[in-house]
Design an enzyme around this catalytic site. Structure first.
Site, PDB file in Angstrom:
ATOM      1  N   GLU A  24     -27.867 -59.762  63.084  1.00 40.18           N
ATOM      2  CA  GLU A  24     -26.683 -58.929  62.851  1.00 40.18           C
ATOM      3  C   GLU A  24     -26.350 -58.726  61.373  1.00 40.18           C
ATOM      4  O   GLU A  24     -25.832 -57.683  60.990  1.00 40.18           O
ATOM      5  CB  GLU A  24     -25.466 -59.458  63.619  1.00 40.18           C
ATOM      6  CG  GLU A  24     -24.922 -60.782  63.188  1.00 40.18           C
ATOM      7  CD  GLU A  24     -23.596 -61.094  63.886  1.00 40.18           C
ATOM      8  OE1 GLU A  24     -22.611 -60.386  63.626  1.00 40.18           O
ATOM      9  OE2 GLU A  24     -23.549 -62.040  64.703  1.00 40.18           O
ATOM     10  N   SER A  68     -14.329 -60.502  65.384  1.00 40.23           N
ATOM     11  CA  SER A  68     -13.606 -61.537  66.138  1.00 40.23           C
ATOM     12  C   SER A  68     -13.389 -62.731  65.218  1.00 40.23           C
ATOM     13  O   SER A  68     -12.307 -63.312  65.154  1.00 40.23           O
ATOM     14  CB  SER A  68     -14.425 -61.976  67.354  1.00 40.23           C
ATOM     15  OG  SER A  68     -14.820 -60.867  68.120  1.00 40.23           O
ATOM     16  N   SER A 113     -17.375 -63.339  58.637  1.00 41.32           N
ATOM     17  CA  SER A 113     -18.526 -63.801  57.862  1.00 41.32           C
ATOM     18  C   SER A 113     -18.405 -63.235  56.452  1.00 41.32           C
ATOM     19  O   SER A 113     -18.044 -62.070  56.287  1.00 41.32           O
ATOM     20  CB  SER A 113     -19.841 -63.300  58.473  1.00 41.32           C
ATOM     21  OG  SER A 113     -20.288 -64.202  59.449  1.00 41.32           O
ATOM     22  N   ARG A 121     -25.354 -65.804  53.334  1.00 38.87           N
ATOM     23  CA  ARG A 121     -24.042 -65.958  53.962  1.00 38.87           C
ATOM     24  C   ARG A 121     -23.375 -67.113  53.242  1.00 38.87           C
ATOM     25  O   ARG A 121     -23.866 -68.241  53.274  1.00 38.87           O
ATOM     26  CB  ARG A 121     -24.193 -66.251  55.454  1.00 38.87           C
ATOM     27  CG  ARG A 121     -22.862 -66.338  56.187  1.00 38.87           C
ATOM     28  CD  ARG A 121     -23.060 -66.588  57.683  1.00 38.87           C
ATOM     29  NE  ARG A 121     -21.797 -66.552  58.406  1.00 38.87           N
ATOM     30  CZ  ARG A 121     -20.964 -67.601  58.524  1.00 38.87           C
ATOM     31  NH1 ARG A 121     -21.261 -68.743  57.939  1.00 38.87           N
ATOM     32  NH2 ARG A 121     -19.842 -67.484  59.207  1.00 38.87           N
TER      33      ARG A 121
END
Length: 400
Positions: free
Chosen positions: A165, A219, A222, A234
């Site tokens: 993703e 939701s 990140s 990340r």
């Protein structure tokens, strides 16, 4: 049903022998081995919403039109002639990108979303409409690409091609920014962001985007640091995201939807719920430059019964929104400082129709960094993952 497709808009089954279908497919693809067969979809199955992008070819020749199998034609007609699908599917018409050239074909890119809880109905529709007969590869990203993989295979005979993703998010974002928003700028910022009333949306040129901090608010949240198109990491995240805002709002106010929660928040006053610096100091905390109007304690007034009895549900919704947004802003700011990056791009569907949060983030970034940090936003905020999945599909050659 969420995805009822009966009547004129419905997708009919393909009549005709498999051999004939195969011949049609071969003719359609002859000389075009370097592009996958239609339909072209990209899908991002998130924790709350499923995002679907669909490329509608506008340069179909008469011959192609004649040879287009029936269920492919009806998928095209169904998706492009409706703006709502069943009770929960929505096409964001204002985001449609027209006259795009993708993989040598000219067409329009459509943006569709529906709640993840409607996924079983969507898969059932794929089965009812005999989607697997089209031999298309379904490129999907997001956690749901893993979670629903078995359901797609068992219920609709569809094999998902799973993609990461965060890779998809970045590729989709860079692509959409490069093609622009029908002649307009995809990226924008708020001018005079420290003045809530005066601040205005202005286009921002993201031609030279690196390094940048990318804050994806779905939701959960990140946070990525991008140094080049292939070099990113990340940095961190937080579980307090859009899902937290909506979940708490449902508990505190009895609302049911994100739109309803935002509508309530727009009418509320969070200072009836939050304890501010001035509620503690009687004014500013001058020595450390904290203004009296800054929040000292989110929901801090709620320990007082008197205060609890005097607030409205709208106030609670607003306080929830401000609390979650400020926390995300605060974490993003620390990451930017740590990574020595001064451009922070906020994306994700938490920001959809959510001007309050965007202006709050713009203000917080500017104010707490003494003007060193710039908060940037993008028009297609929640759809980049799905666009990235579509781009992956177009990189694949026709394997069937």
């Amino acid at each position: 049903s969420s995805f009822h497709t009966g009547g004129a808009g419905g997708l009919q089954h393909q009549h005709g022998s498999p051999a004939k279908k195969c011949r049609i497919r071969r003719r359609l693809d002859s000389g075009k081995k370097n592009r996958p067969p239609f339909p072209w979809f990209g899908m991002d199955i998130g924790g709350t919403l499923v995002k679907l992008v669909y490329f509608e070819p506008k340069d179909i020749t008469t011959e192609e039109e004649q040879e287009e199998v029936e269920n492919l034609k009806s998928i095209r007609k169904y998706l492009t002639s409706n703006v709502a699908y069943g009770n929960t599917g929505i096409r964001d018409v204002h985001l449609e990108l027209t006259n795009l050239l993708m993989c040598g074909r000219k067409g329009n890119l459509h943006f569709i979303r529906f709640p993840t809880h409607s996924m079983p109905k969507f898969i059932q529709m794929g089965r009812d409409k005999n989607f697997s007969s089209l031999h298309t590869t379904m490129c999907a990203t997001g956690g749901g690409a893993y979670k629903f993989e078995d359901d797609f295979r068992k219920m609709a005979d569809l094999q998902l091609h799973k993609l990461d993703e965060l890779d998809c998010l970045i590729q989709g974002l860079l692509y959409i920014d490069s093609v622009g928003y029908n002649g307009l700028s995809e990226c924008y910022y708020f001018e005079k962001s420290t003045d809530f009333e005066q601040c205005q949306k202005k286009p921002y040129c993201l031609d030279n985007p690196y390094p940048m901090l990318l804050v994806n608010i779905g939701s959960g949240v990140s946070i990525l640091a991008l140094y080049s198109k292939d070099n990113y990491k990340r940095v961190t995240g937080t579980s307090l995201g859009g899902g937290t805002f909506l979940g708490l709002c449902c508990l505190l106010t009895g609302c049911e939807t994100f739109e309803e929660a935002l509508e309530m928040a727009a009418k509320g006053d969070s200072t009836n719920v939050d304890k501010l610096v001035k509620d503690i100091y009687g004014g500013d905390y001058e020595r450390f430059g904290l203004l009296g109007c800054a929040v000292a304690s989110s929901f801090g007034h709620m320990m007082s019964k008197e205060k609890r009895d005097s607030i409205s549900k709208e106030d609670l919704a607003r306080a929830t929104l401000v609390t979650i947004t400020n926390n995300i802003g605060s974490i993003a700011r620390m990451c930017a400082l740590n990574e020595n990056i001064n451009r922070v791009v906020f994306v994700g569907n938490f920001l959809r129709v959510n001007m309050v949060s965007m202006k709050l983030l713009a203000y917080a970034m500017d104010y707490w960094s003494n003007g060193q940090l710039k908060a940037l936003f993008l028009e297609h905020e929640g759809y980049f993952g799905a666009v990235g999945a579509l781009l992956e599909l177009l990189k694949m050659t026709d394997v069937h």
